[in-house]
Write a protein that holds these residues in place. Structure first.
Motif, short mmCIF file in Angstrom:
data_model
loop_
_atom_site.label_atom_id
_atom_site.label_comp_id
_atom_site.label_asym_id
_atom_site.label_seq_id
_atom_site.Cartn_x
_atom_site.Cartn_y
_atom_site.Cartn_z
N ARG A 208 44.51 37.87 -46.03
CA ARG A 208 43.63 37.80 -47.20
C ARG A 208 42.83 36.50 -47.22
N TRP A 209 43.41 35.43 -46.71
CA TRP A 209 42.77 34.11 -46.66
C TRP A 209 41.38 34.20 -46.03
N GLN A 210 41.28 34.93 -44.92
CA GLN A 210 40.00 35.04 -44.22
C GLN A 210 38.99 35.85 -45.02
N TYR A 211 39.46 36.86 -45.73
CA TYR A 211 38.55 37.59 -46.61
C TYR A 211 38.00 36.67 -47.69
N CYS A 212 38.86 35.81 -48.23
CA CYS A 212 38.42 34.88 -49.28
C CYS A 212 37.38 33.91 -48.74
N PHE A 213 37.53 33.46 -47.49
CA PHE A 213 36.50 32.61 -46.90
C PHE A 213 35.18 33.35 -46.81
N ASN A 214 35.24 34.63 -46.44
CA ASN A 214 34.03 35.43 -46.33
C ASN A 214 33.35 35.58 -47.68
N ARG A 215 34.13 35.71 -48.76
CA ARG A 215 33.57 35.88 -50.09
C ARG A 215 33.18 34.56 -50.76
N ILE A 216 33.86 33.45 -50.36
CA ILE A 216 33.65 32.17 -51.04
C ILE A 216 32.91 31.17 -50.16
N ASN A 217 33.53 30.79 -49.05
CA ASN A 217 32.94 29.75 -48.20
C ASN A 217 31.60 30.17 -47.62
N ALA A 218 31.49 31.42 -47.20
CA ALA A 218 30.26 31.86 -46.55
C ALA A 218 29.05 31.77 -47.50
N PRO A 219 29.06 32.44 -48.66
CA PRO A 219 27.86 32.37 -49.51
C PRO A 219 27.72 31.09 -50.33
N TYR A 220 28.86 30.55 -50.82
CA TYR A 220 28.77 29.45 -51.79
C TYR A 220 28.85 28.07 -51.15
#
Length: 545
Positions: A208-220
């Protein structure tokens, strides 16, 4: 990309697919954009290699099959110790595909550190580069390690039973792999904290950690979203494979989005890195503050770079490099804050008006806030408190690996306390103030060390500074600054007076360092963070406490 913060924060919803796993994400990219280059690799001797998404998928599956043949099974812990390498992703993903947990290690560690980690998580396998086998061999008999797999190794590197090479593990293996069905809630990594105090702690993350990076770190933070044309972008995160930051960016943003990224295996040298940025056409750079500070001292105008984003992480970025890079290239470095235990909790998101010295604003969906150090109540603007995240936030870790006592300490309340102090201004921007145990209380005033350090390094005579509390009979404590001088300056009494006068103008007068000591070096962790705990101990000893 510009983000309307209020709209994003109000409308954000988590929708984590149950079946999410980084291995299946890379497989999907290989099926859809298999010919796209995933990794453009350079080394300091002029070597150059590339790996497409299809090639990474195939090598991931070959390595997974080979590991399974060696007896590696779901739930095993697989350590790795290798530099930036064109096959790093395939090796990591291959281990994950078996259902094993990755345990990343940095080449900056020592044999005793490898032994500690192997014992602590009972790891049975390690993938180690041929240049680093001397770190592993001495501790094999005292640890649970049974298998040593040597990257770029030959027969000469094999030192006994249980030793093999990555090439032999992958030889003649199929590019198809029928392994366990991994999901978002399956364990993925055990990342050890760098530890400014005490022994490193085993931080457990799930896929799940990597999904959160995709949703958070990538756009924001990185400015990569569904509207980004990835064919026009080249990402470069200067981190190494042994750090959590590798999973924050090269894996968590680069691989999850399907981008092309640059990996350079060479020591940091400002002009070399600037030449690479220009020659390769890097569009998004993520570096550490020390690197940005050294960039700022170079002739930036001599390089025709194509950056559209410059990101900073690891510790707060001072004002000077931000302004210097902005003036030279028209790009404003954007700070971001998070931990081994989290995703990016606070960022200067794309489109924000960057306030120099600020970490930015809390990222949507995460729930980061600032609470009182003694209870769980939010602090008022301008007050110093501890950065905290609700314990039910998907964006934080899943506990410490087999450490229920630590879980009880850190995750039993309403909030996960980061141990980092910050203040918030009236506009909602966070400002880093130091670690919770770094706070200085002098005559009743609460003083965060970073503001003092940040102001000190703007003085021409100061190259680097660390600030701690120093015992004082009347005030309880006073601010003490350890200062590394810039070239051409001498540590005289006159300079101390000058620095103190300067600081009274730069900060609130009660924050100026009443004691200053010139030094040649500062104690740091293996990841480069200042170990103020050692300086505090030194101060205690000097004053007989």
């Amino acid at each position: 990309m510009g983000v309307n913060y209020t709209t994003e924060a109000d409308s954000f919803e988590w929708d984590i697919p149950d079946s999410y796993a980084i291995t299946s994400v890379v497989t999907d990219h290989a099926d859809s954009v298999g010919d796209r280059v995933a990794v453009r690799f350079l080394d300091d001797e002029g070597g150059r290699e590339e790996r497409t998404y299809a090639e990474i998928r195939d090598d991931m599956n070959r390595f997974a099959n080979g590991l399974e043949s060696l007896g590696v099974t779901e739930g095993d812990r697989v350590m790795h110790l290798f530099p930036r390498h064109p096959d790093a992703f395939a090796i990591q993903l291959g281990a994950l595909a078996t259902g094993s947990l990755l345990v990343p290690c940095s080449s900056m560690l020592r044999s005793k550190d490898i032994a500690f980690r192997a014992d602590d998580c009972t790891a049975t396998s390690i993938v180690v580069h041929e240049s680093l086998t001397d770190m592993v061999e001495p501790v094999l008999e005292e640890t649970p390690l049974e298998r040593v797999i040597v990257l770029d190794g030959s027969e000469d590197d094999l030192q006994g039973e249980g030793w093999t090479t990555v090439a032999d593990v992958m030889a003649e293996e199929s590019t198809d792999y029928d392994g366990p069905e991994l999901a978002a809630e399956d364990p993925m990594t055990i990342n050890y904290t760098s530890g400014t105090t005490g022994q490193p702690k085993p931080v457990l993350h799930k896929h799940r950690w990597q999904y959160c990076f995709n949703r958070i770190n990538a756009p924001y933070w990185w400015g990569v979203d569904e509207d980004t044309d990835l064919e026009d972008e080249l990402l470069w995160a200067t981190t190494g494979t042994g750090w959590a930051k590798w999973f924050w960016s090269p894996v968590g943003v680069g691989l999850t989005t399907g981008a092309t990224q640059l990996i350079y295996d060479g020591e940091f040298e400002p002009d070399t890195f600037l030449e690479i940025m220009e020659a390769e056409g890097v569009t998004k750079l993520c570096a550490v503050p020390t690197q940005y500070r050294m960039f700022a001292n170079a002739d930036l105008e001599d390089y025709d770079v194509t950056l559209n984003d410059a990101l900073s992480a690891g510790e707060p970025l001072n004002r000077e490099p931000i302004e210097r890079i902005q003036d030279a290239w028209g790009v404003t470095p954007r700070d971001g804050y998070g931990q081994t235990e989290t995703v990016a909790l606070v960022t200067n998101y794309p489109g924000i008006d960057v306030k120099p010295g600020s970490m930015g604003k809390p990222t949507p969906g995460v729930g980061a806030t600032i609470i009182d150090v003694d209870d769980e109540e939010p602090v008022e603007p301008g007050e110093i408190g501890e950065i905290a995240v609700p314990v039910d936030s998907p964006a934080i870790f899943d506990g410490y690996y087999e450490k229920p006592n630590l879980d009880e300490q850190k995750l039993s309340g309403d909030y996960y306390r980061t141990g980092d102090l910050a203040s918030r201004d009236e506009d909602g921007y966070f400002f880093f103030e130091g670690r919770a145990d770094d706070i200085i209380i002098s005559s009743g005033y609460r003083i965060g060390p970073f503001e003092v350090e940040d102001a000190l390094v703007t003085h021409d005579a100061v190259a680097e500074a660390a600030v701690v509390d120093s015992p004082h009979e009347e005030r309880g404590s006073v601010v003490k600054a350890y200062v590394i001088l810039a070239e051409g300056h001498e540590g005289t009494g006159e300079l101390k007076d000058d620095l103190q006068s300067f600081m009274k103008e730069e900060t609130a007068p009660y924050k100026y360092p009443r004691r200053i000591e010139f030094t040649d070096e500062l104690p740091k962790t293996s990841s480069g963070k200042i170990r103020r705990v050692e300086l505090r101990k030194e101060e205690q000893q000097k004053h007989g406490l």
